[in-house]
Design a protein around this motif. Sequence first.
Motif, short mmCIF file in Angstrom:
data_model
loop_
_atom_site.label_atom_id
_atom_site.label_comp_id
_atom_site.label_asym_id
_atom_site.label_seq_id
_atom_site.Cartn_x
_atom_site.Cartn_y
_atom_site.Cartn_z
N UNK A 290 0.85 -1.20 0.00
CA UNK A 290 0.00 0.00 0.00
C UNK A 290 0.88 1.25 0.00
N UNK A 291 0.62 2.19 -0.89
CA UNK A 291 1.34 3.47 -0.82
C UNK A 291 0.69 4.34 0.25
N UNK A 292 1.38 5.40 0.66
CA UNK A 292 0.78 6.36 1.59
C UNK A 292 -0.25 7.18 0.82
N UNK A 293 -1.46 7.29 1.35
CA UNK A 293 -2.53 8.05 0.73
C UNK A 293 -2.92 9.18 1.68
N UNK A 294 -2.83 10.42 1.18
CA UNK A 294 -3.20 11.59 1.97
C UNK A 294 -4.52 12.14 1.45
N UNK A 295 -5.36 12.68 2.34
CA UNK A 295 -6.63 13.23 1.89
C UNK A 295 -7.05 14.42 2.73
N UNK A 296 -7.82 15.30 2.07
CA UNK A 296 -8.41 16.47 2.72
C UNK A 296 -9.68 16.78 1.94
N UNK A 297 -10.47 17.73 2.40
CA UNK A 297 -11.73 18.00 1.72
C UNK A 297 -12.23 19.41 1.95
N UNK A 298 -13.20 19.79 1.14
CA UNK A 298 -13.96 21.03 1.30
C UNK A 298 -15.43 20.65 1.09
N UNK A 299 -16.33 21.41 1.66
CA UNK A 299 -17.76 21.15 1.49
C UNK A 299 -18.51 22.46 1.37
N UNK A 300 -19.57 22.43 0.58
CA UNK A 300 -20.40 23.61 0.41
C UNK A 300 -21.79 23.16 -0.05
N UNK A 301 -22.83 23.76 0.56
CA UNK A 301 -24.19 23.46 0.12
C UNK A 301 -24.53 24.15 -1.19
N UNK A 302 -23.84 25.26 -1.49
CA UNK A 302 -24.22 26.06 -2.65
C UNK A 302 -23.20 26.05 -3.79
N UNK A 303 -21.91 25.95 -3.50
CA UNK A 303 -20.87 26.04 -4.53
C UNK A 303 -20.23 24.69 -4.79
N UNK A 304 -20.57 24.08 -5.94
CA UNK A 304 -20.02 22.75 -6.22
C UNK A 304 -18.51 22.76 -6.41
N UNK A 305 -17.92 23.92 -6.76
CA UNK A 305 -16.46 24.03 -6.89
C UNK A 305 -15.76 23.88 -5.55
N UNK A 306 -16.48 24.09 -4.46
CA UNK A 306 -15.91 23.93 -3.12
C UNK A 306 -16.35 22.62 -2.49
N UNK A 307 -16.94 21.75 -3.26
CA UNK A 307 -17.46 20.49 -2.76
C UNK A 307 -16.58 19.35 -3.26
N UNK A 308 -15.36 19.25 -2.74
CA UNK A 308 -14.35 18.36 -3.30
C UNK A 308 -13.60 17.58 -2.23
N UNK A 309 -12.94 16.51 -2.68
CA UNK A 309 -12.05 15.70 -1.84
C UNK A 309 -10.70 15.67 -2.55
N UNK A 310 -9.64 16.03 -1.83
CA UNK A 310 -8.28 15.93 -2.35
C UNK A 310 -7.73 14.56 -1.94
N UNK A 311 -7.19 13.82 -2.88
CA UNK A 311 -6.54 12.54 -2.58
C UNK A 311 -5.16 12.58 -3.24
N UNK A 312 -4.12 12.32 -2.46
CA UNK A 312 -2.76 12.30 -2.98
C UNK A 312 -2.12 10.94 -2.66
N UNK A 313 -1.71 10.24 -3.71
CA UNK A 313 -0.95 9.01 -3.53
C UNK A 313 0.50 9.46 -3.46
N UNK A 314 1.05 9.46 -2.26
CA UNK A 314 2.37 10.01 -1.99
C UNK A 314 3.42 8.96 -2.32
N UNK A 315 3.79 8.91 -3.61
CA UNK A 315 4.66 7.85 -4.09
C UNK A 315 5.58 8.39 -5.19
N UNK A 316 6.87 8.56 -4.89
CA UNK A 316 7.79 9.08 -5.91
C UNK A 316 8.10 8.04 -6.99
#
Length: 160
Positions: free
Chosen positions: A4-30
């Motif tokens: 398993x590689x290291x997986x990092x994640x973060x997110x934003x949420x919004x009831x009105x703006x879909x551009x702010x309704x996202x999940x960041x996922x980073x597979x930290x693997x050089x």
Amino acid sequence: MAVHPEVLWAQRSSESDENKNIVYVTVNLPDIQEKTLEYNLTPTSLSFKAQAGDASKGIEERLYEFAIDLFDEVVPEESKQHLTSRSFSLILRKKEKRAEYWPRLTKEKVRQQWIKTDFSKWVDEDEQDGDAAALDDDLDGMGGMPGMGGMGGMPGMGDA
């Protein structure tokens, strides 16, 4: 055997703006070998498989993979991905617009040691409205991060 590689994640949420309704996922693997990269994003799951390393540079080549069921649905057609020499980054568009954050990345409540919070992208729910600048550099990495500058001299520390 795959690791398993290291997986990092973060997110934003919004009831009105879909551009702010996202999940960041980073597979930290050089050194992911692009020709071996296989990833599949469905509305409810994410899978990743790739060879990483570079034998010519003395970096052991290994097979990395994982598959997870996402906590809630995403829209694969509106999601983005970006491969660099250091990582594989995804921005997943959440299907439902809600103010509340997902409590975790995966559907299962079992804690996976290789999935970690990405504190470099994390913003608390109550502070996310003033964070428009962070959304602008979604895949830019460190982008135009200014230099730290020097410490300068220390007064009173002359040649004694």
